[in-house]
Design a protein around this motif. Structure first.
Motif, PDB file in Angstrom:
ATOM      1  N   UNK A  24       0.853  -1.197   0.000  1.00  0.00           N
ATOM      2  CA  UNK A  24       0.000   0.000   0.000  1.00  0.00           C
ATOM      3  C   UNK A  24       0.882   1.238   0.000  1.00  0.00           C
TER       4      UNK A  24
ATOM      5  N   UNK B 239       3.113   2.795   2.864  1.00  0.00           N
ATOM      6  CA  UNK B 239       2.412   3.050   4.120  1.00  0.00           C
ATOM      7  C   UNK B 239       3.052   2.257   5.249  1.00  0.00           C
ATOM      8  N   UNK B 240       3.306   2.916   6.386  1.00  0.00           N
ATOM      9  CA  UNK B 240       3.840   2.221   7.547  1.00  0.00           C
ATOM     10  C   UNK B 240       2.693   1.656   8.395  1.00  0.00           C
ATOM     11  N   UNK B 241       3.048   0.702   9.262  1.00  0.00           N
ATOM     12  CA  UNK B 241       2.015  -0.072   9.957  1.00  0.00           C
ATOM     13  C   UNK B 241       1.262   0.735  11.004  1.00  0.00           C
ATOM     14  N   UNK B 242       1.836   1.810  11.469  1.00  0.00           N
ATOM     15  CA  UNK B 242       1.200   2.522  12.575  1.00  0.00           C
ATOM     16  C   UNK B 242       0.708   3.905  12.187  1.00  0.00           C
ATOM     17  N   UNK B 243       0.542   4.151  10.903  1.00  0.00           N
ATOM     18  CA  UNK B 243       0.143   5.495  10.504  1.00  0.00           C
ATOM     19  C   UNK B 243      -1.123   5.453   9.659  1.00  0.00           C
ATOM     20  N   UNK B 244      -1.845   6.574   9.678  1.00  0.00           N
ATOM     21  CA  UNK B 244      -2.998   6.704   8.806  1.00  0.00           C
ATOM     22  C   UNK B 244      -2.521   7.034   7.392  1.00  0.00           C
ATOM     23  N   UNK B 245      -3.450   6.950   6.452  1.00  0.00           N
ATOM     24  CA  UNK B 245      -3.084   7.266   5.071  1.00  0.00           C
ATOM     25  C   UNK B 245      -2.609   8.712   4.969  1.00  0.00           C
TER      26      UNK B 245
ATOM     27  N   UNK C 252      -3.077   5.090  -2.986  1.00  0.00           N
ATOM     28  CA  UNK C 252      -4.110   6.069  -2.639  1.00  0.00           C
ATOM     29  C   UNK C 252      -3.554   7.456  -2.920  1.00  0.00           C
TER      30      UNK C 252
END
Lengths: 231, 231
Positions: free
Chosen positions: B14, B51-57, B97
Motif C-alpha cells: 500500500x 504506508x507504515x504499519x502505525x500510521x494513517x493514510x 491512494x
DNA sequence: GGAGGTTTACGACTCATAGTCAAAAACTAG
DNA sequence: CTAGTTTTTGACTATGAGTCGTAAACCTCC
C-alpha cells in the motif's frame, strides 16, 4: 532468532466495501449484513471482502457484492474513499476502499438471511468504521444529486414526476417541488416524456405523464447548477 | 515443498501518492521527481511511498511529502482516489491512494535536485499511472473551485482581485471576469477586504484593494452555485 | 350524470445568481 | 497638466430556480 520476518508480513490486508443505497418505504436505506463472529459479533457491517491478486478494486467489490445481491440490480457503482486508520480493525491491519452503490426504486433484490436493509438515518449498531462510511456515502449521493444526473440510478426505468420527486425527497432529506424539478430536469435534457400515461390510483386524480431518463443522462457528470433546499 | 507461502505474501503493497499543484508562471503545475531506477527509469513520478504499519493514510502522505517539500507550504491536502489495477505496477502488486495537495501562489518551496514543477497540461513522460492520477487531481480541483472555497489554498494570504482572477484563470483553464468573481466571492463571504492597498506597478494604474480569505472560508465545503465558462 | 374529492400539469410571478460592458476613479510617467 | 494604465463601480441583461394559484383529468358516490 535474528531472521526478520519477510517484508510482506508488514503489509495490510486490502478489502473493498460497498454502501448500497436504495429508497424503500420513502426512506433512504442501506444494505447491511449481521456479523456472526468476532470482532463486532452481532453488529451490522457493509458487504465486501478481501481483494484478490488479479483483480481491480471495482472487480473485487463486484465479486463480493454478487454474493449478497444480484449485480444487475445495482444501477450505479462508484468509488468514494479509502479508509486506512491503523485502529479501524482491532484484530488486523486492514485498508478498506469504499464504494457507493445505487439500486433503483421498486426493485426488491433477494438477499441472504443475514442481510437486510436499514434506514441510513436510523442505523443499528455497526462494526468497524462502517457507520462513518455509510454517512459519507450518503453525503456523496446528496452532493451529486444536485449537480449530476446520478438520480437516474435511484429511479425506476419509467416514472411519474411525483415518483421522482419522492425519490429526491427521500435521498436529499428535504422537500423538492415537483414543478421545479420537472423544469430543471427537462431543461437539462435529463428526462424525456415516454408518451405514456399512468393509471391514477384508486383514489382518483389526473393520470400522470410518464417519463424516462434520456440516454445521454447516464454519461453526464459535469456539474449543473444546484438544487437547493426550500426557503 | 508442500508448504504454502504465508497468506501475507499475497497482500499488495500500500502506497500513498500526492499530486501537489501550484500556479506558477500563470500555469497550473505539478511537483514531480525523476526516477533514477527501473521500472520507468528516467520517467517522472509523483512523490509518495509505502504506508507504515502505525500510521494513517494522511499521515503517510505527509511523511513522504515532507522529504520533497516543506509541509507548512502545502495549504490543502485531500484524498482523491485509490488505484488498484493489478497491472499498474509491472514489478509488484501495489495499491496507491492518491491525494491532491495545493500550494499558494508566490511561495517557492525548496525541493531536492531530482524534483521540479511541470505544467499539468504539458507533462513529461510519466511512470505507472501517474499521468492519469495527475489529471484526475486537476479535475477534482477544477470541480471544487466553482462550488467550494478551495481556491483559498491556491491564493496567497492577501491578494488583489486581479491576482485572484489570474489564479482562477490558470487553475480553471478559462477566463473569469474579475468583476464577477469579486461579487460572487463577496456574497459568499469567502473574501474580505483587508483595508490595505497595493502599490501600483511601475506602469502606473489605480492601486488595487487588498483582500484576504475570511476565516470561515476554510471550512466551507457545501456546494455553491457554479462559476461557469464565459459565453 | 352531476358534485365533490384527488392528483397532476401548466403558467405567471418573483427572486437570486451570474455574465457583460462602459464609465469613473486613482495612480505613474513625461 | 496630459496621456496612459489599471482597478473599481454600477447599470443592464440573461438565466436558473422557487412559489403559488388555477386548470385539467381522473375517481367515487349519490
Amino acid at each position: 532468532m535474528s531472521r526478520k520476518p519477510p517484508e510482506e508480513f508488514t503489509r495490510p490486508t486490502q478489502v473493498t466495501l460497498a454502501a448500497v443505497l436504495q429508497v424503500r418505504d420513502g426512506v433512504l436505506q442501506v444494505l447491511l449484513w449481521q456479523r456472526a463472529r468476532d470482532p463486532f459479533r452481532n453488529a451490522w457491517a457493509l458487504p465486501g471482502g478481501v481483494l484478490a491478486a488479479d483483480e481491480t478494486l471495482e472487480a473485487s467489490i463486484r465479486r463480493h457484492l454478487a454474493t449478497k445481491v444480484d449485480l444487475a440490480e445495482v444501477a450505479h457503482l462508484e468509488q468514494v474513499s479509502t479508509y486506512g486508520d491503523p485502529d479501524r480493525n482491532p484484530v488486523e491491519w486492514e485498508i478498506a476502499t469504499a464504494y457507493l452503490g445505487l439500486v433503483p426504486l421498486g426493485v426488491d433484490p433477494s438477499v441472504p438471511k443475514d442481510t437486510t436493509w436499514h434506514p441510513v438515518d436510523d442505523l443499528p449498531p455497526t462494526g468497524f468504521d462502517h457507520g462513518a462510511i455509510i454517512h459519507s456515502a450518503r453525503d456523496r449521493l446528496r452532493g451529486k444529486l444536485s449537480y449530476t444526473n446520478i438520480g437516474f440510478a435511484l429511479a425506476p426505468a419509467t416514472f411519474t414526476l411525483t415518483e421522482l420527486r419522492d425519490v429526491y425527497t427521500a435521498a436529499l432529506g428535504y422537500d423538492v417541488s415537483a414543478t421545479n424539478l420537472k423544469r430543471v430536469l427537462l431543461r437539462r435534457g435529463a428526462i424525456v416524456p415516454t408518451g405514456g400515461r399512468r393509471d391514477p390510483g384508486r383514489a382518483g386524480g389526473r393520470p400522470a405523464e410518464e417519463f424516462a431518463y434520456s440516454d445521454n443522462a447516464l454519461e453526464v457528470t459535469d456539474p449543473f447548477a444546484t438544487l437547493r433546499p426550500p426557503e
